[in-house]
Motif scaffolding. Structure first.
Motif, PDB file in Angstrom:
ATOM      1  N   UNK A 160     -14.472  16.136   2.271  1.00 44.24           N
ATOM      2  CA  UNK A 160     -15.712  16.735   2.750  1.00 44.24           C
ATOM      3  C   UNK A 160     -15.563  18.239   2.995  1.00 44.24           C
ATOM      4  N   UNK A 161     -14.347  18.715   3.151  1.00 49.31           N
ATOM      5  CA  UNK A 161     -14.130  20.140   3.383  1.00 49.31           C
ATOM      6  C   UNK A 161     -14.333  20.962   2.117  1.00 49.31           C
ATOM      7  N   UNK A 162     -14.307  20.289   0.979  1.00 48.05           N
ATOM      8  CA  UNK A 162     -14.507  20.964  -0.309  1.00 48.05           C
ATOM      9  C   UNK A 162     -13.495  22.089  -0.516  1.00 48.05           C
ATOM     10  N   UNK A 163     -12.281  21.856  -0.083  1.00 47.42           N
ATOM     11  CA  UNK A 163     -11.185  22.792  -0.286  1.00 47.42           C
ATOM     12  C   UNK A 163     -10.037  22.036  -0.946  1.00 47.42           C
ATOM     13  N   UNK A 164      -9.264  22.714  -1.785  1.00 50.51           N
ATOM     14  CA  UNK A 164      -8.228  21.998  -2.534  1.00 50.51           C
ATOM     15  C   UNK A 164      -7.122  21.441  -1.642  1.00 50.51           C
ATOM     16  N   UNK A 165      -6.716  20.232  -1.941  1.00 56.57           N
ATOM     17  CA  UNK A 165      -5.592  19.613  -1.243  1.00 56.57           C
ATOM     18  C   UNK A 165      -5.033  18.517  -2.143  1.00 56.57           C
ATOM     19  N   UNK A 166      -3.830  18.084  -1.832  1.00 54.77           N
ATOM     20  CA  UNK A 166      -3.183  17.004  -2.568  1.00 54.77           C
ATOM     21  C   UNK A 166      -2.473  16.094  -1.580  1.00 54.77           C
ATOM     22  N   UNK A 167      -2.560  14.794  -1.789  1.00 57.48           N
ATOM     23  CA  UNK A 167      -1.773  13.826  -1.038  1.00 57.48           C
ATOM     24  C   UNK A 167      -0.557  13.471  -1.885  1.00 57.48           C
ATOM     25  N   UNK A 168       0.628  13.558  -1.304  1.00 56.62           N
ATOM     26  CA  UNK A 168       1.848  13.334  -2.069  1.00 56.62           C
ATOM     27  C   UNK A 168       2.692  12.244  -1.406  1.00 56.62           C
ATOM     28  N   UNK A 169       3.665  11.745  -2.155  1.00 57.38           N
ATOM     29  CA  UNK A 169       4.574  10.749  -1.620  1.00 57.38           C
ATOM     30  C   UNK A 169       5.038   9.777  -2.686  1.00 57.38           C
ATOM     31  N   UNK A 170       6.112   9.036  -2.391  1.00 54.99           N
ATOM     32  CA  UNK A 170       6.722   8.160  -3.393  1.00 54.99           C
ATOM     33  C   UNK A 170       6.117   6.763  -3.474  1.00 54.99           C
ATOM     34  N   UNK A 171       5.243   6.397  -2.538  1.00 58.87           N
ATOM     35  CA  UNK A 171       4.702   5.038  -2.503  1.00 58.87           C
ATOM     36  C   UNK A 171       3.172   5.084  -2.559  1.00 58.87           C
ATOM     37  N   UNK A 172       2.568   3.959  -2.967  1.00 55.01           N
ATOM     38  CA  UNK A 172       1.105   3.884  -3.007  1.00 55.01           C
ATOM     39  C   UNK A 172       0.568   2.563  -2.467  1.00 55.01           C
ATOM     40  N   UNK A 173       1.418   1.579  -2.250  1.00 52.39           N
ATOM     41  CA  UNK A 173       0.949   0.223  -1.985  1.00 52.39           C
ATOM     42  C   UNK A 173       0.793  -0.085  -0.502  1.00 52.39           C
ATOM     43  N   UNK A 174       0.131  -1.208  -0.247  1.00 52.43           N
ATOM     44  CA  UNK A 174      -0.058  -1.792   1.074  1.00 52.43           C
ATOM     45  C   UNK A 174       0.902  -2.971   1.256  1.00 52.43           C
ATOM     46  N   UNK A 175       1.070  -3.372   2.495  1.00 43.81           N
ATOM     47  CA  UNK A 175       1.887  -4.540   2.802  1.00 43.81           C
ATOM     48  C   UNK A 175       1.096  -5.816   2.510  1.00 43.81           C
ATOM     49  N   UNK A 176       1.757  -6.768   1.876  1.00 46.94           N
ATOM     50  CA  UNK A 176       1.167  -8.078   1.593  1.00 46.94           C
ATOM     51  C   UNK A 176       1.865  -9.098   2.483  1.00 46.94           C
ATOM     52  N   UNK A 177       1.131  -9.678   3.419  1.00 49.36           N
ATOM     53  CA  UNK A 177       1.744 -10.596   4.383  1.00 49.36           C
ATOM     54  C   UNK A 177       2.285 -11.858   3.702  1.00 49.36           C
ATOM     55  N   UNK A 178       1.615 -12.330   2.672  1.00 48.79           N
ATOM     56  CA  UNK A 178       2.072 -13.530   1.986  1.00 48.79           C
ATOM     57  C   UNK A 178       3.404 -13.294   1.290  1.00 48.79           C
ATOM     58  N   UNK A 179       3.514 -12.145   0.638  1.00 41.41           N
ATOM     59  CA  UNK A 179       4.755 -11.815  -0.065  1.00 41.41           C
ATOM     60  C   UNK A 179       5.802 -11.210   0.860  1.00 41.41           C
ATOM     61  N   UNK A 180       5.380 -10.800   2.075  1.00 35.54           N
ATOM     62  CA  UNK A 180       6.248 -10.106   3.021  1.00 35.54           C
ATOM     63  C   UNK A 180       6.895  -8.882   2.372  1.00 35.54           C
ATOM     64  N   UNK A 181       6.063  -8.136   1.652  1.00 37.81           N
ATOM     65  CA  UNK A 181       6.540  -6.937   0.957  1.00 37.81           C
ATOM     66  C   UNK A 181       5.347  -6.031   0.667  1.00 37.81           C
ATOM     67  N   UNK A 182       5.628  -4.765   0.450  1.00 37.54           N
ATOM     68  CA  UNK A 182       4.573  -3.779   0.169  1.00 37.54           C
ATOM     69  C   UNK A 182       4.269  -3.793  -1.324  1.00 37.54           C
ATOM     70  N   UNK A 183       3.533  -4.812  -1.748  1.00 34.88           N
ATOM     71  CA  UNK A 183       3.258  -4.988  -3.174  1.00 34.88           C
ATOM     72  C   UNK A 183       1.765  -5.055  -3.477  1.00 34.88           C
TER      73      UNK A 183
END
Length: 230
Positions: free
Chosen positions: A34-57
């Motif tokens: 909403x700020x309409x200014x350039x930015x980037x989100x960075x990092x090595x992961x993208x996933x959420x935790x899955x309780x059934x798998x007990x892992x971030x998949x």
């Protein structure tokens, strides 16, 4: 907000989120857009935790239009300061963030280390991050006690002690080149109203967490603008 700011979210289960969550990272991304200014989100992961798998998949975000690039983070279910210390140097070197948005500590006290040991890991984390990014800015969120603290006075004391030690570390290690900031506890945050299980944020809590970071940066560093709930 500074042009081209690169943000890295660092956290535990409250930050990574579980399948079906929006996450406070999503709320923050919406605000930055909403700020309409350039930015980037960075990092090595993208996933959420899955309780059934007990892992971030899981990629099952509540908003499927949340872009893959904006989902990036360095957060993990059950991971605390001690787990992030050996990871942060590589993440900073590879992804070149300008600002670390950090929410850690509760899981450390709950399962791994006491307040003094955790505070030492905070200092180790800061040193490791700065070794790869000497001009990094870091915003740390205080530990928000969960329902365990209501039943266990000793745990509540540990949470309070860690917050005191974190404030001391931030004050002592802050520098003009690499500013450190301890955000305030989210305004009006109530674990009965703003979590779905006494620990993890619900939709209202996600807004509260995002606002804590956004407003801290705006008030202390004049970065961005006050938080607007979307």
């Amino acid at each position: 907000m500074m042009p081209g700011m690169r943000y890295l979210f660092v956290g535990d289960s409250m930050t990574v989120g579980a399948a079906g969550d929006y996450t406070w990272r999503y709320r923050m991304w919406r605000h930055l857009n909403e700020l309409a200014q350039p930015f980037t989100v960075v990092g090595p992961r993208t996933t959420l935790y899955d309780r059934t798998a007990d892992a971030a998949v899981s990629s099952d975000y509540a908003d499927p239009s949340f872009p893959l690039q904006a989902r990036r983070h360095l957060a993990g279910w059950g991971e605390g300061w001690q787990h992030m210390v050996p990871l942060i140097g590589d993440a900073v070197r590879e992804h070149r963030p300008d600002v670390l948005l950090i929410s850690l500590g509760l899981i450390d006290l709950g399962f791994y280390t006491d307040a003094e040991q955790t505070a030492r890991n905070v200092e180790r984390f800061i040193a490791a991050a700065r070794a790869e990014g000497p001009a990094l800015r870091m915003v740390l969120l205080p530990v928000i006690p969960n329902t365990r603290a209501e039943l266990d006075p000793g745990f509540a004391d540990q949470c309070a002690e860690l917050n005191t030690l974190m404030a001391k570390a931030v004050a002592e290690l802050d520098s003009p080149v690499s500013p450190l900031l301890l955000a305030s506890r989210p305004d009006g945050y109530d674990i009965q109203l703003h979590t779905y299980d006494g620990t993890h944020p619900n939709a209202a809590g996600e807004h509260k967490l995002a606002a804590a970071f956004v407003d801290a940066m705006y008030q202390a560093w004049d970065i961005g603008a006050p938080y607007n709930e979307f």
